[in-house]
Design a protein around this motif. Structure first.
Motif, PDB file in Angstrom:
ATOM      1  N   VAL A  17       0.737  -1.291  -0.007  1.00 12.71           N
ATOM      2  CA  VAL A  17       0.129  -0.088  -0.129  1.00 12.71           C
ATOM      3  C   VAL A  17       0.835   1.294   0.104  1.00 12.71           C
ATOM      4  N   ASP A  18       0.742   2.150  -0.835  1.00 10.81           N
ATOM      5  CA  ASP A  18       1.514   3.230  -1.103  1.00 10.81           C
ATOM      6  C   ASP A  18       3.061   2.909  -1.118  1.00 10.81           C
ATOM      7  N   GLY A  19       3.493   1.840  -1.758  1.00  8.90           N
ATOM      8  CA  GLY A  19       4.685   1.306  -1.924  1.00  8.90           C
ATOM      9  C   GLY A  19       5.225   0.883  -0.444  1.00  8.90           C
ATOM     10  N   PRO A  21       5.301  -2.204   2.185  1.00 11.50           N
ATOM     11  CA  PRO A  21       4.879  -3.578   2.055  1.00 11.50           C
ATOM     12  C   PRO A  21       4.313  -4.128   3.583  1.00 11.50           C
ATOM     13  N   LEU A  22       2.741  -4.216   3.422  1.00 14.90           N
ATOM     14  CA  LEU A  22       2.048  -4.688   4.662  1.00 14.90           C
ATOM     15  C   LEU A  22       2.615  -6.170   4.970  1.00 14.90           C
ATOM     16  N   LEU A  23       2.375  -6.908   4.017  1.00 13.04           N
ATOM     17  CA  LEU A  23       2.909  -8.259   4.233  1.00 13.04           C
ATOM     18  C   LEU A  23       4.221  -8.240   3.189  1.00 13.04           C
ATOM     19  N   ASN A  42       2.440  -5.213  17.539  1.00 12.85           N
ATOM     20  CA  ASN A  42       1.706  -3.969  17.029  1.00 12.85           C
ATOM     21  C   ASN A  42       2.144  -3.586  15.586  1.00 12.85           C
ATOM     22  N   GLY A  43       1.498  -3.453  14.700  1.00 14.54           N
ATOM     23  CA  GLY A  43       2.054  -3.321  13.476  1.00 14.54           C
ATOM     24  C   GLY A  43       2.888  -4.530  12.808  1.00 14.54           C
ATOM     25  N   ALA A  44       2.472  -5.873  13.010  1.00 13.53           N
ATOM     26  CA  ALA A  44       3.285  -7.045  12.676  1.00 13.53           C
ATOM     27  C   ALA A  44       2.553  -7.209  11.196  1.00 13.53           C
ATOM     28  N   GLY A  45       1.325  -7.002  10.984  1.00 14.72           N
ATOM     29  CA  GLY A  45       0.886  -7.416   9.879  1.00 14.72           C
ATOM     30  C   GLY A  45      -0.632  -8.230  10.227  1.00 14.72           C
ATOM     31  N   LYS A  46      -1.083  -8.554  11.069  1.00 14.84           N
ATOM     32  CA  LYS A  46      -2.101  -9.445  11.422  1.00 14.84           C
ATOM     33  C   LYS A  46      -3.384  -8.783  10.772  1.00 14.84           C
ATOM     34  N   THR A  47      -3.775  -7.693  10.846  1.00 14.21           N
ATOM     35  CA  THR A  47      -5.125  -6.934  10.110  1.00 14.21           C
ATOM     36  C   THR A  47      -4.740  -6.985   8.725  1.00 14.21           C
ATOM     37  N   SER A  48      -3.618  -6.866   8.263  1.00 14.18           N
ATOM     38  CA  SER A  48      -3.192  -6.700   6.777  1.00 14.18           C
ATOM     39  C   SER A  48      -3.448  -8.057   6.133  1.00 14.18           C
ATOM     40  N   LEU A  49      -2.949  -9.195   7.202  1.00 16.87           N
ATOM     41  CA  LEU A  49      -3.289 -10.742   6.512  1.00 16.87           C
ATOM     42  C   LEU A  49      -4.901 -10.871   6.436  1.00 16.87           C
ATOM     43  N   ALA A 192      -5.270 -12.117  17.545  1.00 18.21           N
ATOM     44  CA  ALA A 192      -5.523 -11.709  18.963  1.00 18.21           C
ATOM     45  C   ALA A 192      -3.984 -11.317  19.663  1.00 18.21           C
ATOM     46  N   HIS A 193      -4.167 -10.609  20.797  1.00 16.09           N
ATOM     47  CA  HIS A 193      -3.184 -10.195  21.580  1.00 16.09           C
ATOM     48  C   HIS A 193      -3.197 -11.183  22.646  1.00 16.09           C
ATOM     49  N   ASP A 194      -4.255 -11.628  23.250  1.00 18.17           N
ATOM     50  CA  ASP A 194      -4.245 -12.467  24.419  1.00 18.17           C
ATOM     51  C   ASP A 194      -4.598 -13.921  23.948  1.00 18.17           C
TER      52      ASP A 194
ATOM     53  N   ASP E 130       7.549   9.138  10.091  1.00 21.44           N
ATOM     54  CA  ASP E 130       6.779   9.734   8.882  1.00 21.44           C
ATOM     55  C   ASP E 130       5.794   9.418   8.163  1.00 21.44           C
ATOM     56  N   THR E 131       5.160   8.223   9.047  1.00 25.97           N
ATOM     57  CA  THR E 131       3.926   7.541   8.232  1.00 25.97           C
ATOM     58  C   THR E 131       2.647   8.297   8.635  1.00 25.97           C
ATOM     59  N   PRO E 132       1.748   8.456   7.862  1.00 25.68           N
ATOM     60  CA  PRO E 132       0.632   9.184   7.973  1.00 25.68           C
ATOM     61  C   PRO E 132      -0.423   8.650   9.247  1.00 25.68           C
ATOM     62  N   LYS E 134      -3.157   7.986   9.482  1.00 27.38           N
ATOM     63  CA  LYS E 134      -4.011   7.005   8.971  1.00 27.38           C
ATOM     64  C   LYS E 134      -3.475   5.570   8.355  1.00 27.38           C
ATOM     65  N   ARG E 135      -2.374   5.503   8.310  1.00 26.13           N
ATOM     66  CA  ARG E 135      -1.887   4.466   7.812  1.00 26.13           C
ATOM     67  C   ARG E 135      -1.158   3.386   9.056  1.00 26.13           C
ATOM     68  N   LEU E 136      -1.199   3.859  10.158  1.00 22.72           N
ATOM     69  CA  LEU E 136      -0.709   3.232  11.403  1.00 22.72           C
ATOM     70  C   LEU E 136      -1.676   2.071  11.822  1.00 22.72           C
ATOM     71  N   SER E 137      -1.207   1.060  12.139  1.00 20.27           N
ATOM     72  CA  SER E 137      -2.068  -0.125  12.812  1.00 20.27           C
ATOM     73  C   SER E 137      -2.729   0.474  14.177  1.00 20.27           C
TER      74      SER E 137
HETATM   75  N1  LIG Z   1       2.770   4.386   4.182  1.00 21.26           N
HETATM   76  C1  LIG Z   1       3.326   3.584   5.180  1.00 21.26           C
HETATM   77  N2  LIG Z   1       4.603   3.787   5.550  1.00 21.26           N
HETATM   78  C2  LIG Z   1       5.308   3.101   6.578  1.00 21.26           C
HETATM   79  N3  LIG Z   1       4.453   2.029   7.279  1.00 21.26           N
HETATM   80  C3  LIG Z   1       3.302   1.923   6.832  1.00 21.26           C
HETATM   81  C4  LIG Z   1       2.782   2.615   5.853  1.00 21.26           C
HETATM   82  N4  LIG Z   1       1.475   2.036   5.684  1.00 21.26           N
HETATM   83  C5  LIG Z   1       1.341   0.912   6.582  1.00 21.26           C
HETATM   84  N5  LIG Z   1       2.455   0.870   7.306  1.00 21.26           N
HETATM   85  C6  LIG Z   1       2.684  -0.011   8.572  1.00 21.26           C
HETATM   86  O1  LIG Z   1       2.103  -1.562   8.008  1.00 21.26           O
HETATM   87  C7  LIG Z   1       1.726  -2.111   9.152  1.00 21.26           C
HETATM   88  C8  LIG Z   1       0.268  -2.623   9.198  1.00 21.26           C
HETATM   89  O2  LIG Z   1       0.303  -3.487   9.995  1.00 21.26           O
HETATM   90  P1  LIG Z   1      -1.216  -3.941  10.449  1.00 21.26           P
HETATM   91  O3  LIG Z   1      -2.314  -2.961  10.432  1.00 21.26           O
HETATM   92  O4  LIG Z   1      -1.500  -5.173   9.538  1.00 21.26           O
HETATM   93  O5  LIG Z   1      -0.853  -4.545  11.898  1.00 21.26           O
HETATM   94  P2  LIG Z   1      -1.353  -5.256  12.988  1.00 21.26           P
HETATM   95  O6  LIG Z   1      -0.488  -6.462  13.130  1.00 21.26           O
HETATM   96  O7  LIG Z   1      -2.838  -5.570  12.686  1.00 21.26           O
HETATM   97  O8  LIG Z   1      -1.207  -4.470  14.195  1.00 21.26           O
HETATM   98  P3  LIG Z   1      -2.101  -4.076  15.408  1.00 21.26           P
HETATM   99  O9  LIG Z   1      -1.756  -5.254  16.602  1.00 21.26           O
HETATM  100  O10 LIG Z   1      -1.592  -2.720  15.869  1.00 21.26           O
HETATM  101  O11 LIG Z   1      -3.642  -4.128  14.975  1.00 21.26           O
HETATM  102  C9  LIG Z   1       1.982  -1.156  10.485  1.00 21.26           C
HETATM  103  O12 LIG Z   1       3.304  -1.365  10.818  1.00 21.26           O
HETATM  104  C10 LIG Z   1       2.092   0.234   9.809  1.00 21.26           C
HETATM  105  O13 LIG Z   1       2.739   1.335  10.497  1.00 21.26           O
END
Ligand SMILES: Nc1ncnc2c1ncn2[C@@H]1O[C@H](COP(=O)(O)OP(=O)(O)OP(=O)(O)O)[C@@H](O)[C@H]1O
Ligand code: HEM
Ligand SMILES: Nc1ncnc2c1ncn2[C@@H]1O[C@H](COP(=O)(O)OP(=O)(O)OP(=O)(O)O)[C@@H](O)[C@H]1O
Ligand SMILES: [Mg+2]
Ligand SMILES: [Mg+2]
Lengths: 218, 240, 219, 219, 218
Positions: A17-19, A21-23, A42-49, A192-194, E130-132, E134-137
Motif C-alpha cells: 500500500v503506497d509502496g 509492504p504490509l505483508l 503491533n504493526g506486525a501485519g495481522k490486520t493486513s493478513l 488476537a493479542h491474548d 513519517d507515516t501518515p 491513517k496508515r498506522l495499525s
Molecule cells: N505508508 C506507510 N509507511 C510506513 N509504514 C506503513 C505504511 N502503511 C502501513 N504501514 C505499516 O504497516 C503495518 C500495518 O500493520 P497491520 O495494521 O496489519 O498491523 P497489526 O498486526 O494489525 O497491528 P495491531 O496489533 O496494532 O492491530 C503497520 O506497521 C504500519 O505502520
C-alpha cells in the motif's frame, strides 16, 4: 489446483500500500474447519493478513487461493461474499436500530426474519433491539457485528481482535460460539493479542513479525 | 525486425512529416480569398482536433473497454488508456487554444456559447476529471476499473461534439472536409496539405503515446526496485 | 434485481425519513439557492422570468450533489461497506435502489423549488405545470447519473470535492436539455424533442449503471 | 493569538497541499461551475457580459461552501476534536488561522475563476483587474463568515447539508456587495462605497469570530 | 467547596442523551494522585462516566466537581484543557504524519519540539515517525495517542480501555507509564475489562452496572 481441505493457501504473498509492504512474503496453509489464531506485535501485519484473506486488499505479488478463489485471477468480490468479517469499525448502518440492521441483512440474504430475535438474544442485545446502532456502547457494537455474522453463517470467519471491548461474559460467549462454528465445519481465523481462554479449542497459532510468519505451532 | 525498424523510424518520420506540413502550409499553399493568411490554421486546428477527439480519446476508450472485458484485462490496457487520455487532454487544450486564436479575428471573440465550443470544453473537463480520478485512488485495481468506467461514460460526448454543428447550426464551421455526400469543399494543394497534416499529427500521437508509455514502464520498474529495498527493510522489523 | 432495488431504496428512504434531513435542510437549501442566484444575477436578469428555467435546473443540480454526498454518508464507514459487500447483493439492484431513492427525494424537492420559481421569479404557472413531466424525467436521469458518479468518487480521498468535478460535464447536457424543454413549455413550443433527449439520457444512464455498477463497487 | 493563528493556518494549508485537493478538484470545479451557470442561463444572458460579476460571485460562494465542508473533514473525527480541544488553543487564534487558510485558498481559486470569467463570459479585462482588490476583500470576508458557520454547523449530524442553509442568509449581503462593486468597476463607476461596505463586513465577521468562536467550538 | 485532595466528586450524577440515562445516579469521590479502574459489563456506562469527567457530555442532574471545575456552573472547555483523553477513535489528524501531529501539539502547548523524538521513541514509534497517522495499525494509533498525552502531561488522565489493541510489550510499557504518572502526582482513571497486570499499582476498582456504581474496593 487448491486442495479441497485447505481454506487458505498463500505462497510468498506480498501486499503493498503506497509502496509500503504490509505483508512481505507470507507462505501459509490453513485447513478447512480449523481454528487459527494470528498473533504478533503491533504493526506486525495481522490486520493486513486478514484483509488479504477477506478480499479487501489486492495481492501485489506471490500467489494465493482462499475458499477456492484465486487471489490474483479470481473475483475478489466473489471472495468477499464467502467470508464473514468483523473489524474494529462498526459494520452496519449507524442510523438504523440493531433490529433494522439485521432485518436488512436477513432480507438481502433471503433468510427468514424470525431468526432475528433469537440471534439478538443470543448475543445479549435483546434489551437494545430498537436502539440506533450509533448509540450502542463499544462492546455492544462488537456484539451486533457478531449477530450479523450469526445470521450470515459464512463458511470462513475472519475476526480482527474480537476480544477487544468485549466484557468477561462476552468473551466466554464468544469462545462458545467459535466452538460451535468449528463443529459446524466452518473455518475461523482470529487475530488476537491474548491467548484464547477456553482450552477446549486448541487452536493453531501463527505469529507474524515484520509482515512475515515467524512461528507456527498447533 | 520490421517492428524494431518501424519503432526506430517513428520519431524521425513524424518530425519530417510535420516539417513538410508546415512548409506546405506556410509557404506553398495559397492564402484564402476571404480569410487571407488566417486560413493557414486549417492545417493545424482540424488535425489537432482530430487527434485530440478521435485518435487519442478513442484509443483511451477502446483500451478502457478492453480492460473491463475480463478476457483482455491487463495492466497494459490500463496504462494505454491512461497515457492516451493524458495526450488527449493536451490536444483538446490545444484545439481550444488554436480555435480561440482562429475565432478572435473571424468571429471577433475568443469564446462563444456555441454548441461545438461548449461540447469541446466539456470534453476537456472529462479528460481532466479522468486524470483527477486517477490521482484520487491509490489501489491500482480500483483505479483502473473506475477510470475505465469513467472514460466510457465520457465517450458519449465525442459524437455529440462531432454532430453538434449539424444539430445546432451555430457559429463554428460545419463539416468542410468530410461532407456527408463525400464532396470535398476545399481543393488542390490545400486538400492534400490538409490530409498530410492529419496524417502527420496522427503519427505524432503514436510517437507521444509510445514515449509516455515507456516512461510509465520505467516508473514501474523504478518502483519495483525501490520495492525490494522496502521489502528487505520491512522483513528486518521482524528480527530483534 | 427488483427485489434488491426495493430493499435498498426502502432502507435509504427510511434512514432519510428518520433524520429529517430532506425536510429541514435540503428543501430550505433549494429555496435559498434559488433566491441567492436571483440576487447574484441582479434584478435585470432575475426579474426577467426567462431566467427561471435555468436557475431552477441549476439549483436542482446543486441539490443533487448535496444528496449524493449525503447518500455516501449514509453508506457509512468502510466497515459498513465491507459487511454490506459480504451480503452479496446484486449490484444492478443496489444501483436501481439507490437511484430510485434519490429520484424520489429529488422529485419532492423539485416540486417545492418549482413552486418557489413560480412565486419568487414570476415564472409562468401554466408553463411550469406543462413542464412538470419533463422535469420528472430529467430529475430521474440526474438521480441515475448521480448514483453512478457517487460510486465513482466514493471511498478515495476527498470524495466530497471530487464528485462535482466528475459529474459536472455529465450533468451539463441534462441541464441544457432541461432548460430548453422548460423554456419551450413556457413559450408553448414543441416539447417532444427534448422529451426524447431526456428519455434517451435516462435510459442510457440506467443501462450503464445496471451493467457497470458492479465494477465500481468499492473493491 | 497571532502565533496560534499561524500555527493553525500552517497546519490546514499543509494538509491541503499534501492532498492536492485545491489543484485537482477545487479549481476545475470553479471553472466548471462558471461554464455551467453560463449554460443554465442560456446564451441570451451569459453571452451578455453584465451577468459576469453575478456568476463569478455565485461560483465563489459555491467554492466557499465546498472548502468549508472540506475543512470540517480535515478536523476529522470527534476524537481529534476532543484531543485538540484539550490543547487549550486560543479560540480566537484558531478562528483567525482557519479563516486565513480558507482565504488563501479562495484567493487562488478566485483569481483563476476571474480569468475564466474574462475568457469565457467576455467580462472586460480592465474592469476585472480594477475589481480585483474588492474581490480579495470580499473573498476574505466570505472566508471569515464561512469559518464561523463551519463551526456553527459542525459536529452535529449532517453538517454537509445543514451548512448551506445556515450560511446563505449571511452570504447574501456579501454576494450583493461583491456583484455591485464588480459591476461598477466594469462600468468605471465609483467603487469606494462598495469597498467600504465590504471592508465593514470583513471587519465585522472577523470581530464576531474572534469574540465568539470559543462559544461555538463543539461543546 | 471541593476538597483539594479530591479530583472527582460526583453526587447523584445523571447523564441523559436522547432521553436515555447513560448514567443513572453516580455518587463517587476519587482522590488526587491515585489510580482508579472502572469496570463493568458492556453497556454499563464506563465510557459515559469518563466522558462526563472529561467535560465531553453535560450533567443532566445531580452535581459534580472535577479538577476543581464545577460540572454544572463551570466552563466545560476549561475542564477539557486539564484532562488528557485517550479514546477508541484516533485523536489526531489522519493526514499528518506521527511526527507532524506531535509537532503541532508541542507548538500549540508552547513546548520545545526536541522532546518529540524522545516521546516517539518511548512509545515505540521511532520507525514510523513519517507515516501518515491513517496508515498506522490499530495498536500504533493507540501508541500515538499515548505519545500525545506524554507530551501534554495533563493533571488528570482519562483512558478508555487502553489495553485494547495494545500488544504484550505495549501493555507492560503502559503499566510502567501509569506508575510514573501516579508518582508524579497526577490522577489516572482507566476503564478496563481486564484486571491491570502489574501488582505494584494496587488501584481502586469501581464497578458499574446499569449506570450506577455497584461495587468499590481498593
Ligand atoms: N505508508 C506507510 N509507511 C510506513 N509504514 C506503513 C505504511 N502503511 C502501513 N504501514 C505499516 O504497516 C503495518 C500495518 O500493520 P497491520 O495494521 O496489519 O498491523 P497489526 O498486526 O494489525 O497491528 P495491531 O496489533 O496494532 O492491530 C503497520 O506497521 C504500519 O505502520
Ligand atoms: C475555441 C474555438 C474552437 C473550438 C473549441 C473548435 C473545435 C473543433 C473541433 C472539436 C473540431 C473537430 C470536429 C470534428 O471533426 O468532429 C474542429 C474542426 C474544425 N474547425 Fe474548429 N474549433 C474552434 C474554432 C474554429 C474556428 C474559429 C474555425 C474557423 C473559422 C474553425 C474551423 C474548423 C474547421 C475548418 C474544422 C474541420 C471541420 C470538419 O471538416 O469537420 N474552428 N474544431
Ligand atoms: N438512545 C438510547 N436508547 C437506549 N439505550 C441507549 C441509548 N443511548 C445509549 N444507550 C445505552 O447506554 C449505554 C452506554 O454505555 P457506555 O458506552 O458508557 O458503556 P460502556 O460501559 O463503555 O460499555 P463498553 O464496555 O461496551 O464500552 C449502552 O448500554 C447503550 O446501549
Ligand atoms: Mg490490527
Ligand atoms: Mg465503552
Amino acid at each position: 489446483m487448491s486442495s479441497p481441505t485447505l481454506v487458505v493457501e498463500l505462497s510468498d504473498a506480498v501486499v503493498l500500500v503506497d509502496g509500503f509492504p504490509l505483508l512481505s512474503g507470507v507462505t501459509l496453509e490453513l485447513e478447512t474447519g480449523t481454528l487459527n489464531v494470528v498473533t504478533g506485535a503491533n504493526g506486525a501485519g495481522k490486520t493486513s493478513l486478514l484483509r488479504l484473506l477477506g478480499g479487501l486488499v489486492a495481492l501485489s505479488s506471490g500467489s494465493g487461493v482462499v475458499s477456492g478463489v484465486d487471489l490474483r485471477t479470481g473475483d475478489r468480490r466473489d471472495l468477499r461474499r464467502r467470508v464473514g468479517w468483523l473489524g474494529h469499525e462498526g459494520s452496519f448502518y449507524d442510523d438504523l436500530s440493531a433490529k433494522e440492521n439485521l432485518t436488512f441483512a436477513a432480507k438481502a440474504l433471503g433468510r427468514p426474519t424470525d431468526e432475528i430475535a433469537r440471534v439478538l438474544d443470543r448475543v445479549g442485545l435483546s434489551s437494545r433491539t430498537d436502539t440506533p446502532a450509533k448509540r450502542l456502547s463499544a462492546g455492544q457494537r462488537r456484539r451486533l457485528g457478531l449477530a450479523w455474522l450469526l445470521l450470515r453463517r459464512p463458511e470462513t470467519w475472519l475476526l480482527d481482535e474480537p476480544y477487544a471491548t468485549l466484557d468477561d461474559e462476552g468473551r466466554t460467549f464468544f469462545d462458545e460460539l467459535i466452538g460451535d462454528v468449528i463443529r459446524s465445519g466452518a473455518s475461523v481465523i482470529v487475530s488476537a493479542h491474548d491467548p484464547l481462554r477456553s482450552n477446549a479449542l486448541s487452536p493453531r497459532t501463527i505469529t507474524l513479525a515484520g509482515g512475515l510468519v515467524v512461528s507456527d505451532r498447533s | 525486425m520490421i517492428k524494431q525498424l518501424s519503432q526506430r523510424l517513428l520519431g524521425p518520420v513524424t518530425l519530417a512529416l510535420l516539417a513538410l506540413t508546415f512548409w506546405l502550409g506556410l509557404w506553398v499553399t495559397p492564402p484564402d480569398r476571404i480569410q487571407g493568411n488566417l486560413v493557414r490554421l486549417l492545417y493545424i486546428h482540424p488535425a489537432i482536433a482530430w487527434v485530440g477527439l478521435y485518435v487519442s480519446f478513442g484509443t483511451s476508450v477502446i483500451a478502457s473497454c478492453l480492460y473491463l472485458w475480463k478476457r483482455t484485462r491487463s495492466t497494459i490496457m490500463d496504462r494505454v488508456a491512461y497515457c492516451a487520455m493524458e495526450v488527449s487532454a493536451i490536444f483538446i487544450t490545444l484545439t481550444l487554444i488554436t480555435g480561440s486564436i482562429w475565432g478572435r479575428p473571424t468571429w471577433g471573440v475568443w469564446w462563444a456559447w456555441d454548441a461545438r465550443l461548449t461540447s469541446t470544453a466539456i470534453l476537456l473537463v472529462f479528460a481532466l476529471g479522468y486524470l483527477a480520478l486517477r490521482r484520487a485512488n491509490d489501489d491500482p485495481e480500483l483505479r483502473a476499473r473506475r477510470s475505465a468506467v469513467f472514460a466510457i461514460i465520457a465517450a458519449i460526448n465525442v459524437p455529440i461534439d462531432h454532430f453538434s454543428v449539424d444539430w445546432w447550426h451555430t457559429l463554428h464551421q460545419g463539416a468542410t472536409v468530410f461532407t456527408q455526400n463525400g464532396n470535398f469543399l476545399v481543393h488542390g494543394s490545400m486538400l492534400w496539405t490538409l490530409f498530410l497534416s492529419l496524417f502527420a499529427f496522427t503519427l505524432l500521437f503514436f510517437w507521444l503515446l509510445r514515449a509516455r508509455y515507456r516512461l510509465e514502464v520505467l516508473r514501474d520498474q523504478r518502483y519495483a526496485a525501490s520495492l525490494d529495498e522496502a521489502l528487505a527493510q520491512r522483513r528486518r522489523e521482524g528480527v530483534h | 434485481m427488483i427485489r434488491t432495488a426495493l430493499l435498498v431504496a426502502g432502507k435509504d428512504l427510511r434512514i432519510e425519513r428518520r433524520s429529517r434531513v430532506l425536510l429541514w435542510q435540503v428543501l430550505p437549501f433549494g429555496v435559498m439557492a434559488l433566491v441567492l442566484s436571483g440576487l447574484a444575477l441582479g434584478p435585470a436578469h432575475a426579474g426577467n422570468s426567462s431566467a427561471g428555467p435555468g436557475l431552477f435546473y441549476l439549483v436542482m443540480l446543486l441539490v443533487t450533489l448535496l444528496m449524493i454526498n449525503r447518500s455516501q454518508v449514509i453508506e457509512g464507514s468502510s466497515g459498513t461497506r465491507t459487511s454490506v459487500a459480504t451480503l452479496g447483493l446484486d449490484p444492478a439492484g443496489v444501483f436501481l435502489g439507490k437511484a430510485l431513492a434519490l429520484a424520489v427525494e429529488l422529485w419532492i424537492t423539485g416540486v417545492v423549488v418549482l413552486a418557489g420559481a413560480v412565486l419568487l421569479l414570476h415564472t409562468a404557472l401554466v408553463g411550469s405545470a406543462e413542464a412538470l413531466p419533463s422535469v420528472l424525467v430529467i430529475l430521474a436521469a440526474l438521480a441515475a447519473a448521480g448514483t453512478l458518479y457517487g460510486a465513482l468518487s466514493g471511498g478515495g480521498q476527498g470524495p466530497a470535492t471530487l464528485l462535482p468535478v466528475l459529474s459536472f460535464p455529465a450533468f451539463a447536457p441534462l441541464l441544457i436539455a432541461g432548460e430548453r424543454s422548460y423554456s419551450d413549455a413556457l413559450h408553448g413550443g414543441s416539447l417532444w424533442q427534448w422529451w426524447l433527449i431526456s428519455l434517451v439520457a435516462l435510459v442510457a444512464y440506467l443501462g450503464i449503471g445496471i451493467l457497470l455498477y458492479g465494477v465500481l463497487e468499492e473493491s
